[in-house]
Enzyme design. Structure first.
Site, short mmCIF file in Angstrom:
data_model
loop_
_atom_site.label_atom_id
_atom_site.label_comp_id
_atom_site.label_asym_id
_atom_site.label_seq_id
_atom_site.Cartn_x
_atom_site.Cartn_y
_atom_site.Cartn_z
N GLU A 165 -4.25 10.14 4.57
CA GLU A 165 -4.48 11.06 5.67
C GLU A 165 -3.47 12.19 5.72
O GLU A 165 -2.38 12.09 5.17
CB GLU A 165 -4.45 10.31 7.02
CG GLU A 165 -3.08 9.91 7.52
CD GLU A 165 -2.57 8.59 6.99
OE1 GLU A 165 -1.38 8.54 6.60
OE2 GLU A 165 -3.33 7.62 6.96
N ASP A 188 0.82 -1.20 0.00
CA ASP A 188 0.00 0.00 0.00
C ASP A 188 0.86 1.26 0.00
O ASP A 188 0.47 2.28 -0.58
CB ASP A 188 -0.92 0.00 1.22
CG ASP A 188 -2.11 -0.92 1.05
OD1 ASP A 188 -2.23 -1.53 -0.04
OD2 ASP A 188 -2.91 -1.06 1.99
N SER A 216 -5.60 2.37 13.58
CA SER A 216 -4.71 1.94 14.66
C SER A 216 -4.83 2.83 15.89
O SER A 216 -4.44 2.44 16.99
CB SER A 216 -3.26 1.91 14.17
OG SER A 216 -2.76 3.21 13.98
N ALA A 222 -3.61 9.48 21.00
CA ALA A 222 -3.35 9.45 22.45
C ALA A 222 -3.78 10.75 23.12
O ALA A 222 -2.96 11.46 23.71
CB ALA A 222 -1.87 9.16 22.72
#
Length: 294
Positions: free
Chosen positions: A150, A74, A195, A214
């Site tokens: 992204e 990818d 993820s 996070a």
């Protein structure tokens, strides 16, 4: 038929798959043009018996190409997008890597899949992209200011969190205190965003997702918004700069730079075999529907 071929690396045992690709294309009398640096990589590997010196090369594409073959995983497809840009050339992803969410052809079925494609037995999956601009303008971003997967903001040279002040259509949303923020397309929803706890979006969905990395403010959650939205971001932190990535391309921006993100004015066309679908790919790659209790 004119076909461009691109790869980033030479994987172990790649010679078998590359030879199959070339044999299938030659059988159909296709005009083969290989990306210049990839041709150099091929010629440096003795495992391949055929000499590639007779093949034409390219460093840039134009609209004369009918298909663009991406050989690898990818990541190679994401790099292929920087060659294709807004030219509208369909990309055929040949997965010689591992997971391969975007790849059309698996390495075990190269010959029959290429035959099928060259007989025009395929469909096109159009994928939206994100475009980005900054104030002040960044010379690192401007030449290739788009991303298929992204745009990600990440802290740099520090363990301290950063603050990402976020506005949607000029309306204040929130300030993410976090390691960073991901703005993903539906295509990118199965990558970095996933993820970090983001949702899976069907590629046909007209949306994008904001996924904090996070987050310190624990009520911050991934947020799906329409893809006609325009985002304005301003980042600050203890360091004077931070990282921004567009797929695999990374740049450094100074604190308080204004970042503007919106849907790009063009799409990328991925070749898809008729029997394949996004649902099938999810089921196979993420092992959905399989009973692992035994």
């Amino acid at each position: 038929m004119k076909i461009g071929i691109y790869g980033q690396f030479y994987h172990k045992n790649s010679e078998t798959y590359i030879e199959r690709i070339l044999e299938a294309l030659i059988k159909h009398e296709a005009e083969i043009v290989i990306e210049k640096n990839f041709l150099r990589i091929l010629n440096e590997n003795d495992e391949i018996g055929n000499s590639f010196n007779d093949y034409k090369t390219f460093t840039k594409l134009d609209k004369s190409y009918d298909l663009f073959f991406s050989i690898g995983g990818d990541g190679t497809i994401l790099k292929s997008v920087t060659f294709v840009g807004d030219l509208g050339i369909p990309i055929v992803g040949i997965n010689t890597g591992r997971l391969g969410f975007l790849a059309t052809i698996q390495k075990e079925r190269i010959t029959e899949s290429i035959d099928q494609i060259l007989h025009n037995d395929y469909i096109l999956s159009e994928r939206s992209l994100l475009s980005i601009s900054t104030l002040p303008e960044s010379g690192e971003i401007t030449p290739l200011n788009f991303a298929l997967n992204e745009v990600a903001i990440n802290r740099k040279n520090t363990t301290s969190m950063i603050k990402v002040e976020t506005r949607i259509n000029e309306k204040y949303l929130t300030s993410y205190w976090s390691d960073g923020l991901i703005i993903a397309t539906p295509t990118g929803s199965t990558g970095y965003s996933l993820s970090c706890g983001g949702p899976v979006l069907d590629p046909a969905t007209n949306s994008m997702v904001l996924t904090p990395i996070a987050p310190h403010n624990l009520n911050a959650r991934p947020f799906v918004i329409p893809d006609n939205s325009e985002l304005t971001l301003k980042v600050s932190g203890r360091e004077k700069s931070y990282l921004i990535s567009l797929d695999s391309r990374i740049a450094t921006l100074e604190d308080n730079t204004l970042i503007f993100i919106k849907k790009a004015p063009f799409t990328i066309k991925l070749v898809q075999l008729p029997n394949d679908s996004f649902i099938k790919t999810l089921r196979e790659k993420l092992l959905w529907g399989e009973d692992k209790r035994n």
